[in-house]
Write a protein that holds these residues in place. Sequence first.
Motif, PDB file in Angstrom:
ATOM      1  N   SER A   2      -1.643   4.527 143.035  1.00 50.43           N
ATOM      2  CA  SER A   2      -1.498   3.287 142.289  1.00 50.43           C
ATOM      3  C   SER A   2      -1.130   2.170 143.262  1.00 50.43           C
ATOM      4  O   SER A   2      -0.695   2.421 144.374  1.00 50.43           O
ATOM      5  N   SER A   8       1.295  -6.315 140.867  1.00 48.87           N
ATOM      6  CA  SER A   8       0.835  -5.857 139.557  1.00 48.87           C
ATOM      7  C   SER A   8      -0.683  -6.002 139.481  1.00 48.87           C
ATOM      8  O   SER A   8      -1.287  -6.764 140.244  1.00 48.87           O
ATOM      9  N   PRO A   9      -1.311  -5.299 138.556  1.00 44.01           N
ATOM     10  CA  PRO A   9      -2.754  -5.487 138.370  1.00 44.01           C
ATOM     11  C   PRO A   9      -3.106  -6.936 138.050  1.00 44.01           C
ATOM     12  O   PRO A   9      -4.162  -7.419 138.452  1.00 44.01           O
ATOM     13  N   TYR A  32      -6.225   0.661 143.246  1.00 46.48           N
ATOM     14  CA  TYR A  32      -5.992   0.430 141.814  1.00 46.48           C
ATOM     15  C   TYR A  32      -6.685   1.498 140.974  1.00 46.48           C
ATOM     16  O   TYR A  32      -7.850   1.821 141.167  1.00 46.48           O
ATOM     17  N   VAL A  33      -5.925   2.018 140.036  1.00 40.18           N
ATOM     18  CA  VAL A  33      -6.438   2.958 139.035  1.00 40.18           C
ATOM     19  C   VAL A  33      -6.010   2.404 137.677  1.00 40.18           C
ATOM     20  O   VAL A  33      -4.834   2.100 137.484  1.00 40.18           O
ATOM     21  N   PRO A  34      -6.957   2.261 136.747  1.00 40.20           N
ATOM     22  CA  PRO A  34      -6.579   1.698 135.441  1.00 40.20           C
ATOM     23  C   PRO A  34      -5.562   2.582 134.704  1.00 40.20           C
ATOM     24  O   PRO A  34      -5.628   3.804 134.765  1.00 40.20           O
ATOM     25  N   HIS A  35      -4.655   1.922 134.046  1.00 37.84           N
ATOM     26  CA  HIS A  35      -3.644   2.601 133.226  1.00 37.84           C
ATOM     27  C   HIS A  35      -3.712   2.046 131.814  1.00 37.84           C
ATOM     28  O   HIS A  35      -4.124   0.894 131.615  1.00 37.84           O
ATOM     29  N   PRO A  36      -3.309   2.844 130.843  1.00 37.06           N
ATOM     30  CA  PRO A  36      -3.267   2.314 129.470  1.00 37.06           C
ATOM     31  C   PRO A  36      -2.358   1.088 129.424  1.00 37.06           C
ATOM     32  O   PRO A  36      -1.298   1.065 130.018  1.00 37.06           O
ATOM     33  N   ASP A  38      -3.161  -1.882 130.688  1.00 37.60           N
ATOM     34  CA  ASP A  38      -3.543  -2.898 131.680  1.00 37.60           C
ATOM     35  C   ASP A  38      -4.348  -4.022 131.041  1.00 37.60           C
ATOM     36  O   ASP A  38      -4.264  -5.167 131.475  1.00 37.60           O
ATOM     37  N   PRO A  49      -8.969  -4.379 133.720  1.00 33.20           N
ATOM     38  CA  PRO A  49      -9.304  -3.119 134.412  1.00 33.20           C
ATOM     39  C   PRO A  49     -10.763  -3.077 134.871  1.00 33.20           C
ATOM     40  O   PRO A  49     -11.052  -2.652 136.002  1.00 33.20           O
ATOM     41  N   GLN A  53     -12.124  -2.879 138.762  1.00 31.69           N
ATOM     42  CA  GLN A  53     -13.015  -1.788 139.164  1.00 31.69           C
ATOM     43  C   GLN A  53     -14.353  -2.332 139.686  1.00 31.69           C
ATOM     44  O   GLN A  53     -14.917  -1.793 140.638  1.00 31.69           O
TER      45      GLN A  53
END
Length: 120
Positions: A2, A8-9, A32-36, A38, A49, A53
């Motif tokens: 992460s 932060s994203p 970066y990996v998407p998280h619920p 985001d 997200p 990506q």
Amino acid sequence: MSPPPTVSPAQLLALVLDDHWNAALDAGLMDYVPHPGDAQLLPGHPDLPQRLQQAQQQLQRAWAARERYRQRQQRLARRAAERDARRAPPPTPEIQKPALPSAAAAILARAKAKAAGRTS
């Protein structure tokens, strides 16, 4: 992996949208990996997200294209060197002028003596 906890994203997206690619990379864009949740970080950007990506994919494609370009340039340089080597004439050995045959040397000596006798 992460992104670093200090970035932060939402901050990553702001860097990407402002075309600050180096800063986004330094901040951890490629990690970066998407998280619920985001998608709800920025009210005006529910596509956060997906945008991050897409930025990752865009950079990966650009890096792959750059690598292909570098390989092509190396291949073209190698081919040009091989072509030039084929076109170059073979090295010639040092050729010395042959000595005059004895008859020609005698004729030349008589001519020089005769010419010297006329000028004196």
